[in-house]
Scaffold this active site. Structure first.
Site, short mmCIF file in Angstrom:
data_model
loop_
_atom_site.label_atom_id
_atom_site.label_comp_id
_atom_site.label_asym_id
_atom_site.label_seq_id
_atom_site.Cartn_x
_atom_site.Cartn_y
_atom_site.Cartn_z
CB THR A 1 17.03 35.62 39.59
OG1 THR A 1 18.23 34.94 39.19
CG2 THR A 1 17.39 36.91 40.32
CD GLU B 1 19.91 36.03 35.92
OE1 GLU B 1 19.99 35.57 37.07
OE2 GLU B 1 20.88 36.53 35.30
#
Length: 315
Positions: A212, A260
């Protein structure tokens, strides 16, 4: 489009213009009505359209500590205004000294001496000057004195968002905070966006096969409620389908809220240090802690599948 910060940035040979003034945070559909009317009037009169806004938000100066979460930073607002045809944006540093200008002083200092207003377009509840003492009626009277017209536009739009309440920045912030990004999208006329620089996190996502981009958001950003969302990760002009997680990573006893974004089906991305934007399309589920890492991985896979479906339906 020209961008000015402070009255001294305005070109000395600036001629007449059509002006609209406001915070315009989010540039939502109500704001768009006023700005579009200012642009249309400017085109009719053959002069530029100027938006005047403030930094920081006036409430932070008048009541320190009360700065609202921002739906869009100033550079994003300027982009959106440019798309509406605005010719110049003037950002006025909102200081304690500036806040003490009387409505009459504001008119002369900003509208008359610097922007040479030929017309001013505002919403019905527009207030300005020290202690917000100035209103559209006062503005109309000043227009008679200084030769500018005043046009008042009803900015109130309603829909399903917020149970039918009039669209506003305040309502949009509330919906974002509640995770109702679909409702916020109805008001904004586009997905809510969060921006920032990609920084190094714990890199657990990479270890689990779902790397991420950990986005360090800008100050005072309006961040959606903790949970998982379908969205897009914008990097250097490219929009990548993404599964977005907002929260504290309770699986790993985290305490700091993070945003994220996992770029679906993309491998080998190196985004560290890049300024990115995340658009929130739809809420998928709330934040949760699972009994095992395997259960978490299974849920992440299901989340990504769901996000892929939601994004595909948008195409």
């Amino acid at each position: 489009m020209q961008r000015w910060r402070g009255l001294e940035d305005i070109p000395q040979d600036w001629g007449r213009s059509v002006v609209t003034i406001g915070s315009y945070d989010g540039v939502h559909r109500g704001h768009q009505l006023i700005i579009k009317q200012a642009v249309d009037r400017a085109r009719e009169l053959g002069v530029p359209a100027v938006v005047v806004t403030f930094d920081p938000h006036p409430s932070e100066v008048v009541r320190p500590g009360s700065h609202p979460p921002l739906l869009a930073p100033h550079h994003r607002r300027a982009e959106l205004m440019a798309q509406l045809g605005v010719d110049a944006v003037l950002i006025l540093p909102f200081t304690t000294e500036f806040s003490k200008l009387s409505p009459a002083e504001f008119v002369v200092k900003v509208l008359v001496d610097k922007l040479h207003a030929k017309a001013v377009v505002e919403g019905p509840n527009f207030r300005f000057g020290h202690k917000a003492a100035g209103n559209v009626d006062f503005l109309v009277e000043q227009g008679k004195v200084y030769d500018f017209e005043v046009e008042v536009i009803d900015l109130y739009v309603t829909g399903e968002a917020g149970g039918g309440l009039p669209f506003s920045s305040t309502l949009t912030r509330r919906l974002v905070a509640e995770g109702d990004v679909e409702g916020a999208r109805e008001i904004l006329g586009r997905p809510h966006r969060v921006e920032g620089v990609v920084v190094r996190g714990a890199q657990r996502g990479r270890e689990m096969g779902f790397p991420t981009a950990n986005v360090e958001t800008l100050p005072h950003t309006a961040i959606p409620a903790d949970g998982v969302y379908a969205g897009f990760l914008h990097v250097e002009g490219e929009a990548m389908p993404a599964a977005v997680s907002v929260g504290t990573n309770p699986q790993f006893d985290g305490t700091e809220r993070t945003v994220e974004a996992y770029a679906i089906d993309r491998v080998g991305l190196d985004l560290y240090g890049l300024h990115v934007a995340v658009d929130f399309l739809a809420y998928v589920r709330g934040q949760a802690k699972f009994d095992s890492l395997e259960a978490l991985l299974e849920q992440i896979a299901a989340d990504v599948k769901r996000c892929r479906e939601i994004i595909a339906a948008e195409a």
